[in-house]
Enzyme design. Structure first.
Site, PDB file in Angstrom:
ATOM      1  CG  ASP A  97      39.976 -28.281  49.895  1.00 49.17           C
ATOM      2  OD1 ASP A  97      41.040 -28.222  49.258  1.00 49.17           O
ATOM      3  OD2 ASP A  97      39.149 -29.188  49.771  1.00 49.17           O
ATOM      4  CG  ASP A 110      42.953 -28.371  44.978  1.00 44.56           C
ATOM      5  OD1 ASP A 110      42.173 -29.332  45.033  1.00 44.56           O
ATOM      6  OD2 ASP A 110      43.163 -27.703  43.944  1.00 44.56           O
ATOM      7  CG  HIS A 121      35.569 -33.425  45.736  1.00 42.64           C
ATOM      8  ND1 HIS A 121      36.624 -33.817  46.532  1.00 42.64           N
ATOM      9  CD2 HIS A 121      36.041 -32.427  44.970  1.00 42.64           C
ATOM     10  CE1 HIS A 121      37.677 -33.074  46.253  1.00 42.64           C
ATOM     11  NE2 HIS A 121      37.348 -32.215  45.315  1.00 42.64           N
ATOM     12  CG  ASP A 122      38.174 -34.487  42.589  1.00 44.21           C
ATOM     13  OD1 ASP A 122      37.332 -33.617  42.313  1.00 44.21           O
ATOM     14  OD2 ASP A 122      39.255 -34.235  43.178  1.00 44.21           O
ATOM     15  CD  GLU A 131      43.795 -33.453  44.604  1.00 52.71           C
ATOM     16  OE1 GLU A 131      43.039 -34.067  43.856  1.00 52.71           O
ATOM     17  OE2 GLU A 131      43.977 -32.222  44.521  1.00 52.71           O
TER      18      GLU A 131
HETATM   19  C1  GLC Z   1      41.588 -31.045  42.923  1.00 53.74           C
HETATM   20  C2  GLC Z   1      40.181 -31.019  43.465  1.00 53.74           C
HETATM   21  C3  GLC Z   1      39.247 -30.930  42.311  1.00 53.74           C
HETATM   22  C4  GLC Z   1      39.515 -29.636  41.578  1.00 53.74           C
HETATM   23  C5  GLC Z   1      40.976 -29.521  41.172  1.00 53.74           C
HETATM   24  C6  GLC Z   1      41.342 -28.118  40.812  1.00 53.74           C
HETATM   25  O1  GLC Z   1      41.847 -32.169  42.185  1.00 53.74           O
HETATM   26  O2  GLC Z   1      39.957 -32.143  44.281  1.00 53.74           O
HETATM   27  O3  GLC Z   1      37.902 -31.007  42.700  1.00 53.74           O
HETATM   28  O4  GLC Z   1      38.716 -29.558  40.440  1.00 53.74           O
HETATM   29  O5  GLC Z   1      41.845 -29.885  42.212  1.00 53.74           O
HETATM   30  O6  GLC Z   1      41.374 -27.306  41.940  1.00 53.74           O
END
Ligand code: GLC
Length: 537
Positions: A107, A209, A337-338, A275
């Protein structure tokens, strides 16, 4: 037309996401670690169909972090938090993974650092600090109010007042995640160095991210109200009451995507995954105009859909296939994980099984989320057990902890995850829903995932063939994958009722969600409730 040999590993392969806190604890602190991942590599791929047979792992952040957002608040981009191990452990992990032909994706969190990162500590020291402009600072408005109306994803405003220097700083997540100023070339250079640090160490790619957030409107204009905001939003859900117009996805971001891609292209066979959300026509731009952008902007469309309907799923896939330029490689995600667990979202184990068949037979790179191969459902998290700031700020209905419970390895205490009480509770079903039990049962979810993954591994047409949907039946999502004259038909019955479809030709069953199915089929195919089949035509 693609054939197998012309595909890169990240096109033909399957990615498996590991949330490192929850995969395997080896040092007895109730939190997973990198050594735990090393221990479990054979489970992921030992070269035989007794293992899952994935091609790459993506590991969520393991950097030194105060863990205000569980690692997405990074205090040092070039090290490992002691709770997970150290750089030497990481090197061993890469070596052990590569020895099993497993690629390692990590990541990268470019939009914000931790407030404990030395850059921010320096930036907030004074308005004259050399690093002041590395973050986004603004004065209060003349009436003393916030610089603009933006909200944070986890509730509350996107600005926090810094008493000592008398300005606000921007953060769209928790206040301990101040946002970097990517319009400053020094920030860009420093962050690019952090990519090189890991690429030089042998990582095979990055999952970036919230990459679409790194460039914001130069004037930081107010976002317009969101007319579709649900009426029952919590009071502090400012973010969700606004349209996300000026705080993300600015056209200038693509200039940075090109530079990131150029950096990756200095290395051999690395993958840049981002992402990204948003409407298709904005999302597709992240591939670049001629493929000079990211390799894979994550496609969350099937994950963000909770309607369990064949036509809805087909519509999402067809629309995405329709906008992809020839150079762009598709990809699919059903869980991470979200989001809540896919078995919970789609309403049960039978649906989760069918969804797995869809994910692993569509055209494009699938990303699996740890535990989905066991059919893990949402963890039962009581308000007082919450860790995730999103749940703590917005209420238990929003907590992402439900999808982060410990991996369930066996029926021993703490599910074989740890020797002590884990950081989040193990789900109540662990004694029966675990790797040891399911690995020994031919009809289990794990056995089905293994069969699917190994079918895919051995099939050039599943990896690289074309995709064409077929309107066979209202309740079924059906498609043909084709390569060099070889054709596979996938028919997925989304209904809780049986369904008869006219296939129109003979075929041979390669796999079904229902393990008793074998042999051949003729022009008519009778599917049981939630049955899916892969047929060689
Ligand atoms: C992304 C991650 C998430 C995190 C956010 C801030 O969406 O997947 O888990 O809280 O970014 O970094």
């Amino acid at each position: 037309m693609n054939n197998r040999s012309s595909l890169s590993w990240w096109q033909s392969g399957v990615v498996y996401q590991i949330y490192p806190r929850s995969f395997q604890d080896t040092n007895g602190d109730g939190i997973g670690d990198l050594d735990g991942i090393i221990q479990r590599l054979d489970y992921l791929n030992d070269g035989t169909p007794n293992s899952l047979g994935i091609d790459a792992i993506w590991i969520s952040p393991f950097y030194p972090s105060p863990m205000k957002d569980f690692g997405y608040d990074v205090a040092d981009y070039c090290d490992v938090d002691p709770m997970f191990g150290d750089l030497a452990t990481f090197d061993r992990l890469v070596e052990a993974a590569h020895a099993r032909n497993i690629k390692v994706i990590i990541d990268w969190v470019p939009n914000h650092t931790s407030d404990q990162h030395p850059w921010f500590v320096e930036a907030r020291r004074s308005r004259d600090s050399a690093k002041r402009d590395w973050y986004i600072w603004r004065d209060a408005k003349p009436d003393g109010s916030l610089p603009n109306n933006w909200g944070g994803f986890f509730g509350g405003p996107a600005w926090t007042w810094d008493e000592a220097t008398g300005q606000y700083y921007l953060h769209q997540f928790v206040p301990e995640q101040p946002e970097l100023n990517w319009r400053n070339p020094d920030v860009k250079a420093a962050m690019f160095d952090t990519l090189r640090f890991w690429l030089d160490r042998g990582v095979d790619g990055f999952r970036m991210d919230v990459i679409g957030l790194i460039i914001k409107d130069e004037q930081l204009r107010d976002n317009p109200p969101n007319p579709n905001a649900p009426a029952d939003l919590p009071e502090n859900a400012i973010f969700h009451r606004l349209q996300q117009v000026y705080n993300m996805d600015q056209d200038e971001v693509h200039e940075v995507m090109r530079e990131i891609r150029q950096l990756f292209d200095e290395y051999e066979a690395r993958v840049a995954i981002g992402e990204l959300w948003g409407p298709l026509e904005r999302w597709v731009k992240y591939y670049g105009e001629q493929g000079e952008g990211l390799h894979l902007p994550f496609n969350f469309r099937l994950m963000d859909e909770s309607r369990w309907e064949a036509r809805v799923m087909q519509g999402l896939v067809d629309a995405m296939e329709g906008v992809l330029p020839p150079f762009a490689w598709p990809n699919y995600v059903l869980g991470n994980h979200d989001r809540i667990r896919l078995a919970t979202r789609f309403g049960g184990q039978a649906q989760a099984r069918l969804a797995a068949m869809m994910l692993l037979t569509l055209r494009g790179t699938p990303t699996l989320y740890y535990g989905d191969e066991l059919g893990l459902e949402n963890g039962d998290i009581k308000p007082e057990q919450m860790h995730d700031p999103q749940g703590i700020n917005l209420g238990v209905a929003f907590t992402r902890d439900v999808a982060r419970t410990p991996m369930q390895w066996d029926a021993s205490d703490h599910a074989g995850f740890s020797s002590v009480e884990p950081w989040l509770p193990v789900s109540a079903d662990y004694a029966t829903r675990n790797v040891a039990v399911q690995g020994a049962a031919a009809d289990s979810m794990l056995a089905f995932y293994r069969a699917l993954l190994w079918l895919r591994r051995g099939s050039a047409v599943l990896q690289g063939g074309s995709y064409r949907s077929l309107p066979l039946h209202e309740a079924c999502f059906a498609y043909v994958r084709e390569l060099d004259g070889e054709r596979l038909l996938v028919v997925l019955n989304f209904a809780a009722a049986p369904c008869r479809v006219a296939v129109g030709e003979n075929g041979r069953f390669l796999l079904s969600t229902h393990p008793d199915r074998a042999g051949t089929t003729d022009a008519w195919l009778d599917l049981r409730p939630f049955e899916g089949v892969v047929i060689a035509l």
